[in-house]
Design a protein around this motif. Structure first.
Motif, short mmCIF file in Angstrom:
data_model
loop_
_atom_site.label_atom_id
_atom_site.label_comp_id
_atom_site.label_asym_id
_atom_site.label_seq_id
_atom_site.Cartn_x
_atom_site.Cartn_y
_atom_site.Cartn_z
N ILE A 1 0.87 -1.19 -0.02
CA ILE A 1 0.09 0.11 -0.05
C ILE A 1 1.07 1.13 0.28
O ILE A 1 1.98 1.23 0.55
CB ILE A 1 -1.19 0.01 1.21
CG1 ILE A 1 -0.25 0.09 2.54
CG2 ILE A 1 -1.94 -1.16 0.97
CD1 ILE A 1 -1.43 0.25 3.70
N ILE B 1 1.28 5.26 0.92
CA ILE B 1 0.55 6.41 1.73
C ILE B 1 1.32 7.51 1.52
O ILE B 1 2.43 7.64 1.18
CB ILE B 1 0.52 5.97 3.13
CG1 ILE B 1 2.10 5.94 3.70
CG2 ILE B 1 -0.18 4.65 3.51
CD1 ILE B 1 1.97 5.53 5.25
N SER C 1 4.53 -2.55 3.06
CA SER C 1 4.15 -4.16 2.73
C SER C 1 4.52 -5.12 3.85
O SER C 1 4.61 -6.31 3.77
CB SER C 1 4.54 -4.60 1.62
OG SER C 1 6.31 -4.40 1.75
N ALA D 1 5.07 -0.84 8.60
CA ALA D 1 3.86 -0.14 9.07
C ALA D 1 4.38 0.72 10.44
O ALA D 1 3.96 1.86 10.65
CB ALA D 1 2.99 -1.18 9.46
N LYS E 1 -3.97 -0.65 7.74
CA LYS E 1 -4.65 -0.26 6.62
C LYS E 1 -5.85 0.58 6.97
O LYS E 1 -6.33 1.52 6.37
CB LYS E 1 -4.81 -1.48 5.75
CG LYS E 1 -5.37 -1.09 4.31
CD LYS E 1 -5.50 -1.98 3.45
CE LYS E 1 -5.95 -1.63 2.07
NZ LYS E 1 -6.00 -2.77 1.07
N VAL F 1 -4.96 4.14 8.14
CA VAL F 1 -4.34 4.97 6.96
C VAL F 1 -5.77 5.35 6.09
O VAL F 1 -5.90 6.51 5.70
CB VAL F 1 -3.37 3.88 5.87
CG1 VAL F 1 -3.34 4.62 4.59
CG2 VAL F 1 -2.20 3.74 6.64
N LEU G 1 -4.12 7.11 2.11
CA LEU G 1 -3.77 6.15 0.91
C LEU G 1 -3.85 6.79 -0.13
O LEU G 1 -4.81 7.63 -0.55
CB LEU G 1 -5.08 5.07 1.24
CG LEU G 1 -5.00 3.98 0.13
CD1 LEU G 1 -3.89 2.96 0.51
CD2 LEU G 1 -6.33 3.00 0.21
#
Length: 96
Positions: free
Chosen positions: A7, A9, A20, A25, A66, A69, A75
């Protein structure tokens, strides 16, 4: 190789990151977020730390990240690469 889908951001200070993994994160959570007091952000921090300690499923922790986010609108949209177009072309006759 990561077990999570990538993802992208963009944090409040303009820093863009691709995330990922649990480690990525965790690093992203240390950046500038619009509201670090929001429940989804706090849940993500707690679950990511718990996953690093082996007390939480990494998949659950990453899903919480996620969700945080998305909740804070960080995102970035994913740009479609040429492979997606080729796959669409190859499968268009299979669609009903």
């Amino acid at each position: 190789m990561s077990i999570f889908l990538l993802i992208s951001i963009k944090l409040v200070d303009g820093i863009s990151m691709t995330v990922s993994s649990i480690c990525e994160a965790e690093a992203a959570l240390q950046g500038q977020w619009p509201n670090k007091g929001a429940a989804p952000y706090k849940d993500a921090c707690r679950l990511i730390a718990s996953a690093r300690g082996g007390n939480c499923s990494p998949a659950i922790a990453f899903a919480a990240f996620k969700a945080a986010v998305i909740d804070q609108r960080l995102l970035k949209p994913i740009k479609e690469g040429p492979a997606i177009g080729m796959l669409d072309d190859a499968t268009k006759n299979l669609q009903t």
